[in-house]
Structures are given as C-alpha cells and as structure tokens.
Design an enzyme around this catalytic site. Structure first.
Site, PDB file in Angstrom:
ATOM      1  N   LYS A  96      14.579  72.771  -9.792  1.00  0.00           N
ATOM      2  CA  LYS A  96      15.338  72.757  -8.543  1.00  0.00           C
ATOM      3  C   LYS A  96      15.572  71.292  -8.198  1.00  0.00           C
ATOM      4  O   LYS A  96      14.630  70.559  -7.885  1.00  0.00           O
ATOM      5  CB  LYS A  96      14.590  73.466  -7.424  1.00  0.00           C
ATOM      6  CG  LYS A  96      15.373  73.484  -6.110  1.00  0.00           C
ATOM      7  CD  LYS A  96      14.493  73.884  -4.955  1.00  0.00           C
ATOM      8  CE  LYS A  96      15.208  73.536  -3.646  1.00  0.00           C
ATOM      9  NZ  LYS A  96      14.312  73.652  -2.487  1.00  0.00           N
ATOM     10  N   GLY A 157      13.489  73.385   6.826  1.00  0.00           N
ATOM     11  CA  GLY A 157      12.431  73.575   7.819  1.00  0.00           C
ATOM     12  C   GLY A 157      12.900  73.745   9.241  1.00  0.00           C
ATOM     13  O   GLY A 157      12.075  73.814  10.155  1.00  0.00           O
ATOM     14  N   ALA A 184      17.041  76.673   2.311  1.00  0.00           N
ATOM     15  CA  ALA A 184      16.782  75.830   3.476  1.00  0.00           C
ATOM     16  C   ALA A 184      17.400  76.399   4.748  1.00  0.00           C
ATOM     17  O   ALA A 184      18.538  76.862   4.761  1.00  0.00           O
ATOM     18  CB  ALA A 184      17.292  74.399   3.273  1.00  0.00           C
ATOM     19  N   GLY A 185      16.602  76.343   5.806  1.00  0.00           N
ATOM     20  CA  GLY A 185      17.078  76.696   7.135  1.00  0.00           C
ATOM     21  C   GLY A 185      16.830  78.123   7.568  1.00  0.00           C
ATOM     22  O   GLY A 185      17.007  78.455   8.740  1.00  0.00           O
ATOM     23  N   ASN A 206      10.444  79.138   2.510  1.00  0.00           N
ATOM     24  CA  ASN A 206       9.141  78.491   2.457  1.00  0.00           C
ATOM     25  C   ASN A 206       8.510  78.417   3.850  1.00  0.00           C
ATOM     26  O   ASN A 206       7.608  79.170   4.177  1.00  0.00           O
ATOM     27  CB  ASN A 206       9.245  77.111   1.824  1.00  0.00           C
ATOM     28  CG  ASN A 206       7.895  76.522   1.451  1.00  0.00           C
ATOM     29  OD1 ASN A 206       7.800  75.616   0.635  1.00  0.00           O
ATOM     30  ND2 ASN A 206       6.798  77.015   2.021  1.00  0.00           N
ATOM     31  N   THR A 207       9.024  77.511   4.684  1.00  0.00           N
ATOM     32  CA  THR A 207       8.378  77.243   5.967  1.00  0.00           C
ATOM     33  C   THR A 207       8.255  78.495   6.834  1.00  0.00           C
ATOM     34  O   THR A 207       7.224  78.706   7.487  1.00  0.00           O
ATOM     35  CB  THR A 207       9.155  76.158   6.733  1.00  0.00           C
ATOM     36  OG1 THR A 207       9.299  75.008   5.898  1.00  0.00           O
ATOM     37  CG2 THR A 207       8.431  75.761   8.006  1.00  0.00           C
TER      38      THR A 207
END
Length: 257
Positions: A96, A157, A184-185, A206-207
């Site tokens: 990635k 994040g 992301a986001g 992830n987050t």
C-alpha cells in the site's frame, strides 16, 4: 468475489492494525470482521518488534494476507526504500503506497505517488496507491501499471466519511472495471455501507475500529455494513427524486362528493 492482483477475496473489508489497545484486541477484531487483508506498517513496528517480526507472527496466526504500507513517508525515496524493506520482512509483493504531501490533512503527494508507483511496479511490486479522487491522477497511476486504486474518503483518521461524493461518483463511473477501495476517513459503519452502495469494491478501516470503545463489536458492525452496502448496490437502488411520489396506488381510490 473481489479480485485484486489475481487474488480472489470473499471479504470486501480491509482492516488496519495500528492503535489497538492490545494484540489480543486486534486479533479478536480481525477474526469477527472476517477480513482477509490487513495492513501493517513496517515503520511503526520495526522499532520495538524486531523489524516487524512480532506483527508478522500475529498475521500468520490469523491466516490473513498482509498488505504492508509506507505510512508516514513524505518522499519518493523514503517510500520506495520502505516498500523494499517491507517485501523482505513480510515476503509479499503487495504494497500500500503512501507518499504524504501535507501534514494537516495527510493528503497524498500525487506527483510523488505516481513516480514512486512507476519505480515499484518496475521492481515487481503490486501497488495499492493511496490517492485522491482526482481523475487525471487515477489515469496516470493506471498507466504506470497500478491495477487497484485506493482513493480517500476524507483525511486519515478524521471519521468524516465520504467528503466529495461528486468526485467519488465520477471516479467510479470513469473506471468501472478497476477495483476501487475507499481508504481513509471512514468513521462509522453507515459510511462504509454508503461507499459500497455507490459501487466501490471495498473499504479499508483502521481508526474507527481500533479506537472504538469495543473494537471487536465495531469490526463486526463494519462487516455487516459492507455486506449490506454491496447487496444494495447489486439490487439497484432507486434514484433520488425532487418531489414526493405515493407508494400506495391511487387508482380505485374512493372519492367522496
């Protein structure tokens, strides 16, 4: 089935592995999510985990595929070197690719991204580029040899969801046959469902999972949301309308004089 770089995947949920309270919590989240691909940052792990071997052991125990990333890299040289080190540690040609260009939003440096992608593809890597929804950048990445694109939904994040619906829809329409993974986001399962409803092939989370009060419960919720979004996309959602339309037929309705 989702096919990326000649690998078929049943799950359309990719899971990140950073910021979990403990390895045990991470392992449980991965299991209940049924994710088959997890991202691993060599940069983060190499300091205290013997060049990533501790995490590599966890990945092997889980039986999932590692997608190493170049998180935190701000230059082409840094990203390429990190990718080459990750290939040695994790034994995979998948990478990635992140080349960060702006610190506040963590927006990709798309010029460096394209250059790094060319170098890595020539070196035998299967590149998953973290990019924006820009159509010109997407075309250049595909021309360089990328066979998957990972456009952001919002800054890493941030949990803001899909910020630019017009741009993301245009990206999907322009490249209908390219696997597109929203990266992301994403903050809540409804964001993930929305991405799949729009026709995107997968999401990377992830987050939103790692920092939840109950990460495993959140991972399970995301798994269900991804399945629901994909099913809705295949079912053919109705188009939004500017005016109301009754759902009950008016033919045969009694009129009182």
């Amino acid at each position: 089935m989702l096919k990326v770089y000649d690998t078929e995947l049943r799950s359309r949920l990719f899971l990140g592995t950073s910021r979990y309270p403990s390895p045990a919590v991470l392992m449980e989240a991965v299991r209940v999510s049924r994710a088959e691909v997890v991202t691993v940052s060599l940069r983060r792990e190499s300091g205290g985990e013997r060049a990533g071997q501790g995490f590599w052991s966890i990945i092997r125990d889980l039986g999932v595929r590692a997608l190493p990333n170049t998180a935190g890299c701000h230059s082409v040289k840094e990203a390429v070197t990190t990718a080459q080190m990750a290939r040695e540690v994790f034994g995979t040609s998948w990478i990635k690719l992140e080349v960060i260009g702006e610190d506040d939003t963590l927006q990709p440096d798309v010029f460096g991204l394209v250059e790094a992608a060319r170098i890595l593809i020539a070196d035998g890597f299967d590149v998953f580029p973290y990019t924006t929804e820009d159509l010109v950048v997407a075309d250049k990445l595909l021309t360089a040899g990328c066979r998957v694109l990972m456009p952001w939904g919002a800054p890493i994040g941030s949990g803001r969801g899909l910020n630019n619906l017009f741009g993301l829809k245009a990206l999907r329409a322009h490249f209908p046959d390219i696997p597109l993974v929203i990266d992301a986001g994403i903050g809540v399962p409804s964001h993930a469902a929305q991405a799949l409803e729009l026709g995107f092939d997968a999401v990377l989370i992830n987050t939103a999972v790692a920092q939840a009060a109950l990460p495993a419960r959140m991972a399970e919720a995301f798994a269900k949301a991804v399945e629901a979004g994909r099913a809705a996309h295949l079912a053919g959602p109705m188009e939004p309308r500017e005016v109301g339309r009754p759902s009950t037929p008016v033919i045969g309705k009694a009129f009182l004089g």
